[in-house]
Scaffold this motif. Structure first.
Motif, mmCIF file in Angstrom:
data_model
loop_
_atom_site.group_PDB
_atom_site.id
_atom_site.type_symbol
_atom_site.label_atom_id
_atom_site.label_comp_id
_atom_site.label_asym_id
_atom_site.label_seq_id
_atom_site.Cartn_x
_atom_site.Cartn_y
_atom_site.Cartn_z
ATOM 1 N N TRP A 113 0.797 -1.232 0.000
ATOM 2 C CA TRP A 113 0.000 0.000 0.000
ATOM 3 C C TRP A 113 0.830 1.283 0.000
ATOM 4 C CZ3 TRP A 113 -0.766 -4.140 3.291
ATOM 5 C CH2 TRP A 113 -1.871 -4.952 2.974
ATOM 6 N N VAL A 114 2.143 1.170 0.107
ATOM 7 C CA VAL A 114 2.955 2.389 0.177
ATOM 8 C C VAL A 114 4.176 2.287 -0.723
ATOM 9 C CG1 VAL A 114 2.231 2.906 2.547
ATOM 10 C CG2 VAL A 114 4.322 1.590 2.159
ATOM 11 N N THR A 115 4.580 3.448 -1.236
ATOM 12 C CA THR A 115 5.865 3.561 -1.911
ATOM 13 C C THR A 115 6.928 3.718 -0.830
ATOM 14 O OG1 THR A 115 4.872 4.601 -3.836
ATOM 15 C CG2 THR A 115 7.232 4.939 -3.502
ATOM 16 N N GLY A 116 8.032 3.051 -0.990
ATOM 17 C CA GLY A 116 8.989 3.006 0.110
ATOM 18 C C GLY A 116 8.674 1.796 0.972
ATOM 19 N N ARG A 117 9.324 1.719 2.089
ATOM 20 C CA ARG A 117 9.171 0.528 2.912
ATOM 21 C C ARG A 117 8.996 0.914 4.376
ATOM 22 N NH1 ARG A 117 14.382 -2.635 0.882
ATOM 23 N NH2 ARG A 117 15.101 -0.489 0.604
ATOM 24 N N GLU A 132 -4.128 -2.005 5.277
ATOM 25 C CA GLU A 132 -5.068 -2.906 4.607
ATOM 26 C C GLU A 132 -6.507 -2.551 4.958
ATOM 27 O OE1 GLU A 132 -5.788 -7.714 3.928
ATOM 28 O OE2 GLU A 132 -4.527 -7.011 5.596
ATOM 29 N N ARG A 133 -6.763 -2.300 6.222
ATOM 30 C CA ARG A 133 -8.124 -1.946 6.634
ATOM 31 C C ARG A 133 -8.496 -0.545 6.164
ATOM 32 N NH1 ARG A 133 -9.953 -3.281 12.624
ATOM 33 N NH2 ARG A 133 -11.767 -2.172 11.726
ATOM 34 N N PHE A 134 -7.537 0.368 6.143
ATOM 35 C CA PHE A 134 -7.799 1.710 5.633
ATOM 36 C C PHE A 134 -8.245 1.615 4.169
ATOM 37 C CE2 PHE A 134 -6.840 5.773 3.736
ATOM 38 C CZ PHE A 134 -6.990 6.716 4.738
ATOM 39 N N ASP A 135 -7.544 0.799 3.398
ATOM 40 C CA ASP A 135 -7.869 0.619 1.978
ATOM 41 C C ASP A 135 -9.270 0.030 1.809
ATOM 42 O OD1 ASP A 135 -6.934 0.308 -0.948
ATOM 43 O OD2 ASP A 135 -7.485 -1.754 -0.431
ATOM 44 N N ALA A 136 -9.673 -0.841 2.705
ATOM 45 C CA ALA A 136 -10.963 -1.521 2.584
ATOM 46 C C ALA A 136 -12.111 -0.736 3.195
ATOM 47 C CB ALA A 136 -10.888 -2.895 3.241
ATOM 48 N N GLU A 137 -11.853 0.041 4.258
ATOM 49 C CA GLU A 137 -12.944 0.619 5.041
ATOM 50 C C GLU A 137 -13.003 2.148 4.999
ATOM 51 O OE1 GLU A 137 -12.829 -1.007 9.022
ATOM 52 O OE2 GLU A 137 -12.115 -2.944 8.285
ATOM 53 N N VAL A 138 -11.899 2.794 4.675
ATOM 54 C CA VAL A 138 -11.889 4.263 4.677
ATOM 55 C C VAL A 138 -11.945 4.797 3.249
ATOM 56 C CG1 VAL A 138 -10.675 6.341 5.400
ATOM 57 C CG2 VAL A 138 -10.621 4.292 6.849
ATOM 58 N N GLU A 139 -10.957 4.485 2.447
ATOM 59 C CA GLU A 139 -10.903 4.860 1.035
ATOM 60 C C GLU A 139 -9.803 4.054 0.363
ATOM 61 O OE1 GLU A 139 -10.103 9.070 1.096
ATOM 62 O OE2 GLU A 139 -7.949 8.771 1.438
ATOM 63 N N PRO A 140 -9.900 3.821 -0.932
ATOM 64 C CA PRO A 140 -8.840 3.067 -1.619
ATOM 65 C C PRO A 140 -7.501 3.800 -1.521
ATOM 66 C CG PRO A 140 -10.813 3.197 -2.972
ATOM 67 C CD PRO A 140 -11.043 4.129 -1.814
ATOM 68 N N VAL A 141 -6.472 3.017 -1.277
ATOM 69 C CA VAL A 141 -5.135 3.596 -1.109
ATOM 70 C C VAL A 141 -4.414 3.588 -2.454
ATOM 71 C CG1 VAL A 141 -2.875 3.311 -0.022
ATOM 72 C CG2 VAL A 141 -4.963 2.942 1.310
ATOM 73 N N ASP A 142 -3.857 4.748 -2.825
ATOM 74 C CA ASP A 142 -3.022 4.863 -4.016
ATOM 75 C C ASP A 142 -1.557 4.716 -3.573
ATOM 76 O OD1 ASP A 142 -1.636 5.461 -6.307
ATOM 77 O OD2 ASP A 142 -2.412 7.521 -6.480
ATOM 78 N N PRO A 143 -0.889 3.608 -3.892
ATOM 79 C CA PRO A 143 0.509 3.422 -3.430
ATOM 80 C C PRO A 143 1.464 4.504 -3.929
ATOM 81 C CG PRO A 143 -0.429 1.346 -4.185
ATOM 82 C CD PRO A 143 -1.395 2.424 -4.595
ATOM 83 N N ASP A 144 1.165 5.075 -5.108
ATOM 84 C CA ASP A 144 2.051 6.116 -5.632
ATOM 85 C C ASP A 144 1.931 7.423 -4.859
ATOM 86 O OD1 ASP A 144 3.004 4.431 -7.597
ATOM 87 O OD2 ASP A 144 1.475 5.030 -9.059
ATOM 88 N N ALA A 145 0.895 7.565 -4.080
ATOM 89 C CA ALA A 145 0.696 8.780 -3.282
ATOM 90 C C ALA A 145 0.743 8.473 -1.783
ATOM 91 C CB ALA A 145 -0.650 9.426 -3.653
ATOM 92 N N ALA A 173 -1.546 10.961 0.470
ATOM 93 C CA ALA A 173 -1.062 12.255 0.956
ATOM 94 C C ALA A 173 -1.659 13.467 0.233
ATOM 95 C CB ALA A 173 0.464 12.282 0.881
ATOM 96 N N PRO A 174 -1.751 13.491 -1.097
ATOM 97 C CA PRO A 174 -2.295 14.695 -1.749
ATOM 98 C C PRO A 174 -3.742 15.017 -1.364
ATOM 99 C CG PRO A 174 -1.103 13.337 -3.337
ATOM 100 C CD PRO A 174 -1.272 12.512 -2.094
ATOM 101 N N LEU A 175 -4.493 13.990 -0.963
ATOM 102 C CA LEU A 175 -5.891 14.226 -0.583
ATOM 103 C C LEU A 175 -6.025 14.766 0.841
ATOM 104 C CD1 LEU A 175 -7.578 10.983 -2.003
ATOM 105 C CD2 LEU A 175 -7.403 13.256 -3.076
ATOM 106 N N HIS A 176 -4.959 14.645 1.626
ATOM 107 C CA HIS A 176 -5.030 15.027 3.047
ATOM 108 C C HIS A 176 -3.782 15.840 3.417
ATOM 109 C CE1 HIS A 176 -8.223 12.057 2.987
ATOM 110 N NE2 HIS A 176 -7.365 11.161 2.530
ATOM 111 N N PRO A 177 -3.690 17.092 2.949
ATOM 112 C CA PRO A 177 -2.464 17.885 3.116
ATOM 113 C C PRO A 177 -2.147 18.187 4.586
ATOM 114 C CG PRO A 177 -3.947 18.868 1.483
ATOM 115 C CD PRO A 177 -4.719 17.806 2.195
ATOM 116 N N LEU A 178 -0.869 18.317 4.847
ATOM 117 C CA LEU A 178 -0.397 18.683 6.193
ATOM 118 C C LEU A 178 -0.973 20.042 6.591
ATOM 119 C CD1 LEU A 178 1.545 18.249 8.627
ATOM 120 C CD2 LEU A 178 3.307 19.395 7.263
ATOM 121 N N GLY A 179 -1.496 20.092 7.816
ATOM 122 C CA GLY A 179 -2.024 21.350 8.352
ATOM 123 C C GLY A 179 -3.492 21.598 8.068
#
Length: 236
Positions: A113-117, A132-145, A173-179
């Motif tokens: 689900w993530v770029t990097g490790r 895994e649960r975030f992807d299934a229950e909150v919103e689909p996860v984009d690994p590139d973001a 990350a782009p959908l939920h900016p810092l601050g």
């Protein structure tokens, strides 16, 4: 007629010749000030006033002690670096976990689900479950973001981020900016809190930060024992 003349005066004895005074010893002149001391004497006095140098055996002993100390310090650092599960670097991230300075570090493992490790073992188990649960229950996860390990400080600060120890992930990350607060719906926030309850007290969500929300961010906050207990519970 014979003329009488005076008796001639006897010849005067010559005055005794004055003999020169015997030469005084050079030291006498030096003390009296009547003439400068011999240059050799002055040089000897100057040399005598210099501080004495340590003897050669003493210098060798000091050098040997310093060399032994240097070797001992190097050996201690090497043993610490090679110790299983030990800290292989000097710093720690905000949560107290040891930093990982290289992306090639063998402790890092991949998550789908993530770029990097992330840090392998219990941390990967817990964060993998959350993603895994975030992807299934909150919103689909984009690994590139979505990101894992990154050796860097906290944004706007100097303390090492928990990303530097590979114990944090940012999802979409782009959908939920810092601050920015309120990037999730109420239903999504409820789903996030249900996930957090199942991994408590090992994980925190950046949406709960009071000063600067970071809603993309989920991080390990427990120590290794806490994380191990949660991971064992998730594995069943």
């Amino acid at each position: 007629m014979t003329t009488l003349t005076g008796t001639p005066a006897p010849h005067a004895l010559p005055a005794p010749r004055a003999h020169p005074a015997p030469h005084a010893h050079p030291a006498a002149y030096a003390d009296s000030g009547s003439r400068p001391a011999h240059p050799g004497h002055a040089a000897r006095r100057v040399r005598a006033s210099r501080p004495s140098r340590p003897s050669r055996p003493r210098r060798h002993a000091v050098a040997l002690v310093l060399a032994v100390v240097a070797v001992a310090v190097a050996a201690a650092l090497a043993l610490q670096a090679l110790a299983p599960g030990g800290d292989r670097s000097a710093g720690t991230s905000q949560n107290g976990w040891p930093e990982i300075t290289s992306g090639d570090d063998p402790r890092l493992v991949r998550l789908p689900w993530v770029t990097g490790r992330v840090l392998g073992g219990d941390v990967a188990t817990v964060l993998g479950y959350v993603a895994e649960r975030f992807d299934a229950e909150v919103e689909p996860v984009d690994p590139d973001a979505s990101w894992g390990w990154a050796h860097r400080p906290v944004r706007g600060g100097t303390t090492l981020s928990n990303h530097a120890s590979a114990t944090a992930i940012d999802l979409n990350a782009p959908l939920h900016p810092l601050g920015v607060r309120g990037t999730f719906t109420d239903e999504q926030v409820a789903a996030i809190r249900a996930i957090l309850a199942d991994v408590a007290p090992a994980v925190a969500w950046g949406g709960d930060y009071a000063d600067r929300p970071d809603e993309m961010h989920l991080e390990i906050v427990g120590d290794p024992d806490v994380v191990a207990e949660v991971a064992a519970r998730l594995r069943g």
